[in-house]
Design a protein around this motif. Structure first.
Motif, short mmCIF file in Angstrom:
data_model
loop_
_atom_site.label_atom_id
_atom_site.label_comp_id
_atom_site.label_asym_id
_atom_site.label_seq_id
_atom_site.Cartn_x
_atom_site.Cartn_y
_atom_site.Cartn_z
N UNK A 121 -23.82 2.41 11.34
CA UNK A 121 -24.97 3.02 10.71
C UNK A 121 -24.73 4.43 10.20
N UNK A 122 -25.80 5.04 9.75
CA UNK A 122 -25.78 6.36 9.11
C UNK A 122 -25.23 7.41 10.06
N UNK A 123 -24.41 8.31 9.50
CA UNK A 123 -23.84 9.40 10.29
C UNK A 123 -24.78 10.61 10.21
N UNK A 124 -25.18 11.12 11.38
CA UNK A 124 -26.17 12.19 11.42
C UNK A 124 -25.62 13.50 10.89
N UNK A 125 -26.55 14.28 10.25
CA UNK A 125 -26.19 15.57 9.66
C UNK A 125 -27.16 16.65 10.13
N UNK A 126 -26.72 17.89 10.26
CA UNK A 126 -27.65 18.97 10.58
C UNK A 126 -28.78 19.04 9.56
N UNK A 127 -30.00 19.26 10.06
CA UNK A 127 -31.16 19.29 9.18
C UNK A 127 -31.93 17.99 9.14
N UNK A 128 -31.36 16.94 9.73
CA UNK A 128 -32.06 15.65 9.80
C UNK A 128 -33.03 15.67 10.97
N UNK A 129 -34.26 15.23 10.73
CA UNK A 129 -35.25 15.06 11.78
C UNK A 129 -35.41 13.58 12.08
N UNK A 130 -35.40 13.23 13.36
CA UNK A 130 -35.57 11.85 13.79
C UNK A 130 -36.68 11.77 14.83
N UNK A 131 -37.53 10.77 14.71
CA UNK A 131 -38.49 10.43 15.76
C UNK A 131 -37.92 9.25 16.52
N UNK A 132 -37.48 9.48 17.75
CA UNK A 132 -36.94 8.43 18.60
C UNK A 132 -38.06 7.91 19.48
N UNK A 133 -38.23 6.58 19.54
CA UNK A 133 -39.39 6.05 20.28
C UNK A 133 -39.12 4.73 20.97
N UNK A 134 -38.50 4.79 22.15
CA UNK A 134 -38.36 3.57 22.96
C UNK A 134 -39.73 3.05 23.41
N UNK A 141 -38.95 3.87 29.60
CA UNK A 141 -39.00 4.42 28.24
C UNK A 141 -38.62 5.90 28.22
N UNK A 142 -39.03 6.63 29.23
CA UNK A 142 -38.68 8.06 29.28
C UNK A 142 -37.19 8.25 29.49
N UNK A 143 -36.58 7.43 30.36
CA UNK A 143 -35.14 7.54 30.57
C UNK A 143 -34.37 7.13 29.33
N UNK A 144 -34.85 6.09 28.65
CA UNK A 144 -34.20 5.64 27.42
C UNK A 144 -34.28 6.72 26.34
N UNK A 145 -35.42 7.39 26.27
CA UNK A 145 -35.58 8.47 25.30
C UNK A 145 -34.60 9.60 25.58
N UNK A 146 -34.49 9.98 26.84
CA UNK A 146 -33.54 11.04 27.21
C UNK A 146 -32.11 10.63 26.87
N UNK A 147 -31.78 9.37 27.08
CA UNK A 147 -30.42 8.88 26.79
C UNK A 147 -30.13 8.94 25.30
N UNK A 148 -31.12 8.57 24.48
CA UNK A 148 -30.92 8.64 23.04
C UNK A 148 -30.74 10.06 22.56
N UNK A 149 -31.55 10.96 23.09
CA UNK A 149 -31.45 12.37 22.70
C UNK A 149 -30.10 12.95 23.13
N UNK A 150 -29.62 12.55 24.30
CA UNK A 150 -28.39 13.12 24.86
C UNK A 150 -27.17 12.85 23.97
N UNK A 151 -27.16 11.73 23.26
CA UNK A 151 -25.99 11.42 22.43
C UNK A 151 -26.15 11.90 21.00
#
Length: 257
Positions: free
Chosen positions: A196-209, A133-143
């Motif tokens: 899916x939705x295209x990310x924009x500056x100012x968007x906050x996301x909680x990523x949770x594998x 889960x920690x590696x998956x979280x890092x992978x999601x954040x990286x992109x």
């Protein structure tokens, strides 16, 4: 609703994220064999109140729960993975504990979760779950970054989890945050890139594998909240709140030490 925060609100979100990260690390340091889940909840309440912040869970009453939640933190042990309702249980040596905390400070929410082993017994299966889960979280954040699609993040997360041999449940995943805890867009823990939705500056996301050792099926406890693996296998959950910036993503809930 998809909420895009102003630069001032993003700055406030950094303060909320630091508070959430600090509380989780303090709670982790206090969790030893014999610690009661109800004590963890009381410690979380005290630290949230002392900071002048508000819990996102006490009055939380979504359609899928038997609300209101009535506690300040989710405490999920071993086969429990999400929305673990604190109860009278002393932690045992080798327990896998997941703590999930969402707090509002200055009108902006941050949400984070950590999983760790209590005591000296280190079950290899549990360590592997946490690592995935920690590696998956890092992978999601990286992109993550401006112009990236939600599906790109989901694909990055799912590729790690599937590559580690785990099935992915798509009922619950990441989500937008801002002035409230759960917002659009939904961020599945697996998906197709370029969708899916295209990310924009100012968007906050909680990523949770999150994963379960040998199943993708969940069951709900009699308490109406705690979600467990259908087979009784162990589980793990990792989460960070990130802010999309002009050139990437800032992790708001990283611990300082």
């Amino acid at each position: 609703m998809i909420e895009i925060l102003s630069p001032t609100d993003v700055l406030r979100a950094k303060g909320t994220g630091a508070l959430v990260a600090g509380i989780l690390q303090t709670l982790k340091s206090r969790c030893v064999v014999g610690t009661n889940l109800l004590d963890i909840d009381q410690w979380a309440q005290a630290m949230i109140t002392e900071a002048g912040a508000q819990s996102c869970y006490v009055d939380y009453e979504p359609s899928f729960g038997r609300g209101p939640f009535g506690h300040y933190i989710c405490t999920s042990v071993n086969d429990a993975v999400l929305h673990g309702l604190p109860y009278d249980y002393p932690l045992a040596d080798g327990d896998l504990l997941s703590l999930d905390l969402a707090v509002s400070l200055g009108g902006v929410v941050a949400d984070s979760a950590i999983s760790f082993i209590v005591g000296d017994v280190r079950p290899p299966e549990s360590l592997a779950l946490i690592d995935a889960t920690e590696r998956a979280l890092r992978a999601g954040i990286a992109v993550a970054g401006p112009g990236v699609r939600i599906g790109d993040i989901s694909h990055a997360i799912g590729s790690v989890l599937n590559g580690a041999g785990y099935s992915v449940n798509t009922e619950f995943g990441g989500h937008g945050v801002g002035s409230t805890m759960h917002q659009d867009p939904h961020v599945s823990n697996t998906g197709r890139p370029g969708r899916g939705y295209r990310l924009r500056p100012g968007l906050l996301l909680a990523l949770e594998p999150w994963v379960m050792a040998d199943t993708a099926a969940l069951v709900t406890d009699a308490d109406g909240w705690t979600l467990r693996s259908a087979t009784g296998c162990r589980t793990a959950h990792s989460e960070h709140t990130i802010a999309i910036t002009d050139d990437g993503a800032d992790v708001l809930t990283l611990p300082t030490s």
